[in-house]
Design a protein around this motif. Structure first.
Motif, PDB file in Angstrom:
ATOM      1  N   CYS A  30       0.825  -1.205   0.000  1.00 45.30           N
ATOM      2  CA  CYS A  30       0.000   0.000   0.000  1.00 45.30           C
ATOM      3  C   CYS A  30       0.861   1.258   0.000  1.00 45.30           C
ATOM      4  O   CYS A  30       1.691   1.453   0.878  1.00 45.30           O
ATOM      5  CB  CYS A  30      -0.912   0.015   1.234  1.00 45.30           C
ATOM      6  SG  CYS A  30      -2.076  -1.349   1.280  1.00 45.30           S
ATOM      7  N   PRO A 190      -0.972  -2.923   5.189  1.00 46.25           N
ATOM      8  CA  PRO A 190      -2.439  -2.907   5.235  1.00 46.25           C
ATOM      9  C   PRO A 190      -2.986  -2.631   6.627  1.00 46.25           C
ATOM     10  O   PRO A 190      -3.975  -1.922   6.783  1.00 46.25           O
ATOM     11  CB  PRO A 190      -2.816  -4.317   4.744  1.00 46.25           C
ATOM     12  CG  PRO A 190      -1.701  -4.683   3.827  1.00 46.25           C
ATOM     13  CD  PRO A 190      -0.458  -4.098   4.461  1.00 46.25           C
ATOM     14  N   ALA A 232      -7.039  -3.016   2.558  1.00 44.44           N
ATOM     15  CA  ALA A 232      -6.288  -3.763   1.550  1.00 44.44           C
ATOM     16  C   ALA A 232      -7.161  -4.285   0.412  1.00 44.44           C
ATOM     17  O   ALA A 232      -6.690  -5.046  -0.417  1.00 44.44           O
ATOM     18  CB  ALA A 232      -5.550  -4.930   2.202  1.00 44.44           C
ATOM     19  N   CYS A 284      -2.840   0.388  -4.383  1.00 45.55           N
ATOM     20  CA  CYS A 284      -2.871  -0.557  -3.272  1.00 45.55           C
ATOM     21  C   CYS A 284      -3.159  -1.940  -3.799  1.00 45.55           C
ATOM     22  O   CYS A 284      -4.091  -2.114  -4.585  1.00 45.55           O
ATOM     23  CB  CYS A 284      -3.945  -0.157  -2.251  1.00 45.55           C
ATOM     24  SG  CYS A 284      -3.993  -1.216  -0.804  1.00 45.55           S
TER      25      CYS A 284
END
Length: 290
Positions: A30, A190, A232, A284
């Motif tokens: 991410c 995440p 996530a 992400c």
């Protein structure tokens, strides 16, 4: 003496854990792009600086009572030729965030014009704070030990961009004669994304959305809340322009697209066979099966 040794061991363990967390965040799936603070003009050029390493130092320049330019010092890849070292780690200077190269060259020749802040051992960058209106009036970079570097004037409204939990990896800026707008790029796991987005959401009404209608703010808050609740899952970071809720509450509202850009969303044109263009919070990795 035994107590002192135990305290030293605990401190060493804490530093090792922080270093492991930072390394995990830099390599994390991410990369969180915060909303932009400041304004946009016809001559604004938006670009990114950094993103390929951890920020370990920064230079700031001011001009005419506003933030003029900043330059980031990043940890270097082993294959790169480093410019310097910070705490034994090879580092390189990113390109300065500047459009007026002649004005920058004049300031760069004056050693008293720049403000420099490099991290010390065990120290972390905590947040970017400052003031903005149509331009970024001032920027203050703060560390975990309370040290800071600041440049600019006293105009505009206050803003704050949290960098933790996570690792500061770069900036997104819009520049013209000065820095028009600025946001941070943060590497985060995440698990750490939810509190980071929640902190961003907490400052929305005060610093990001001062000129938007309450209904538009509420709609944007709903999207950010979904990201925070499912950090996530990639589908919550992609908003189709064809979606009924988006069309009614954001697409049809004055300043809606501007608002999403300020919150860090990017316009993505659809690939062949895709559903259509969308606003995406970049980038992400999706969780398995998402």
């Amino acid at each position: 003496q035994e107590q002192e040794q135990e305290q030293e061991q605990e401190q060493e363990q804490e530093q090792e854990q922080e270093q492991e967390q930072d390394a995990a965040a830099v390599a994390a799936p991410c990369i969180h792009s915060t909303g932009l603070r400041g304004g946009f003009f016809s001559d604004t050029v938006v670009s990114s600086s950094g993103g390929a390493g951890m920020v370990v130092g920064v230079r700031l320049w001011e001009k005419d009572g506003f933030l003029f330019c900043l330059q980031l010092l990043l940890t270097a890849d082993r294959l790169e030729q480093p410019d310097t070292e910070v705490n034994g780690v090879p580092c390189r200077w990113a390109e300065p965030t500047v459009k007026d190269r002649e004005a920058f060259a004049r300031l760069e020749r004056d050693p008293t014009a720049e403000l420099i802040l490099d991290l010390e051992a065990g120290e972390r960058f905590e947040k970017l704070a400052g003031r903005s209106g149509g331009l970024v009036d001032a920027l203050r970079v703060e560390t975990s030990t309370g040290r800071h570097a600041a440049a600019g004037g006293a105009g505009g409204a206050a803003f704050s961009i949290p960098l933790r939990p996570g690792v500061w990896m770069g900036v997104e800026v819009g520049v013209g004669g000065h820095v028009h707008c600025i946001g941070a790029v943060v590497g985060v796991t995440p698990a750490g994304l939810a509190p980071l987005v929640a902190a961003e959401l907490g400052g929305v009404s005060a610093s990001v959305l001062p000129r938007t209608a309450p209904g538009l703010r509420a709609a944007a808050a709903k999207y950010l809340s979904n990201v925070a609740a499912h950090p996530a899952v990639s589908k919550y970071r992609r908003i189709s322009f064809a979606a009924k809720f988006y069309r009614r509450h954001i697409g049809a509202a004055a300043g809606g697209d501007w608002l999403m850009a300020r919150l860090g969303f990017e316009l993505r044109v659809a690939a062949a066979g895709a559903a259509g263009p969308a606003a995406c919070l970049p980038p992400c990795a999706a969780t398995p099966g998402a």
